[in-house]
Design a protein around this motif. Sequence first.
Motif, PDB file in Angstrom:
ATOM      1  N   SER A  74     -10.961   7.195  30.419  1.00 21.25           N
ATOM      2  CA  SER A  74     -10.736   5.765  30.207  1.00 21.25           C
ATOM      3  C   SER A  74     -12.023   5.068  29.764  1.00 21.25           C
ATOM      4  O   SER A  74     -11.986   4.171  28.922  1.00 21.25           O
ATOM      5  N   ILE A  75     -13.155   5.487  30.300  1.00 26.54           N
ATOM      6  CA  ILE A  75     -14.435   4.911  29.875  1.00 26.54           C
ATOM      7  C   ILE A  75     -14.706   5.263  28.413  1.00 26.54           C
ATOM      8  O   ILE A  75     -15.094   4.400  27.616  1.00 26.54           O
ATOM      9  N   ALA A  77     -12.506   6.035  26.113  1.00 23.95           N
ATOM     10  CA  ALA A  77     -11.541   5.330  25.261  1.00 23.95           C
ATOM     11  C   ALA A  77     -11.941   3.869  25.077  1.00 23.95           C
ATOM     12  O   ALA A  77     -11.835   3.324  23.968  1.00 23.95           O
ATOM     13  N   SER A  78     -12.412   3.234  26.136  1.00 22.80           N
ATOM     14  CA  SER A  78     -12.811   1.828  26.001  1.00 22.80           C
ATOM     15  C   SER A  78     -14.042   1.694  25.109  1.00 22.80           C
ATOM     16  O   SER A  78     -14.156   0.731  24.346  1.00 22.80           O
ATOM     17  N   ILE A  79     -14.953   2.654  25.166  1.00 25.66           N
ATOM     18  CA  ILE A  79     -16.130   2.622  24.278  1.00 25.66           C
ATOM     19  C   ILE A  79     -15.703   2.769  22.827  1.00 25.66           C
ATOM     20  O   ILE A  79     -16.187   2.055  21.940  1.00 25.66           O
ATOM     21  N   VAL A  81     -12.806   1.960  21.532  1.00 20.63           N
ATOM     22  CA  VAL A  81     -12.131   0.725  21.124  1.00 20.63           C
ATOM     23  C   VAL A  81     -13.159  -0.366  20.844  1.00 20.63           C
ATOM     24  O   VAL A  81     -13.058  -1.087  19.833  1.00 20.63           O
ATOM     25  N   MET A  82     -14.152  -0.489  21.691  1.00 24.31           N
ATOM     26  CA  MET A  82     -15.177  -1.517  21.481  1.00 24.31           C
ATOM     27  C   MET A  82     -15.963  -1.248  20.203  1.00 24.31           C
ATOM     28  O   MET A  82     -16.283  -2.189  19.457  1.00 24.31           O
TER      29      MET A  82
END
Length: 149
Positions: A74-75, A77-79, A81-82
């Motif tokens: 999840s970390i 994936a969020s990176i 996306v950002m």
Amino acid sequence: MEYNKMEALLEKYFEGETSIAEENELKDYFSSPNVAEHLEQYRPLFGYFAKAKDDTFTQKVALHSKKGKIAWFSIAASIVVMLGIGTYTYFNTNTVKENRELGTYDDPEEALAATQKALAMLSNHVNVGIEGVQYLQVYETTKNKAFVE
């Protein structure tokens, strides 16, 4: 007499038709010291079951939590996306600034020249369209002559 009974129980055991009580009776018989000579070959089989019953597993099993993997995914994936949003914003803001600067001229003569250039280009494209319509008109008149006569 007991030997015949044990042979019959063994036959049932190998056919898979014995009950739990009959299997316990076989285990007790083969763990006793008075086993018939011709049945002695089956002693290790039933002795193994008695021995395996007492064995315990002593090694420690390391349990891996799936929560740790999910947290890392999840970390990551969020990176991603950002980074995607940042890249899009960076490249999109430059095109917005360029689009705002289009069509503004401080010098009227320069604006006139740009307008004349744009209208000439538009005229050329309209003339190409008119030529296509003229071919259609020639086709239409030829078709009418052929089918009317």
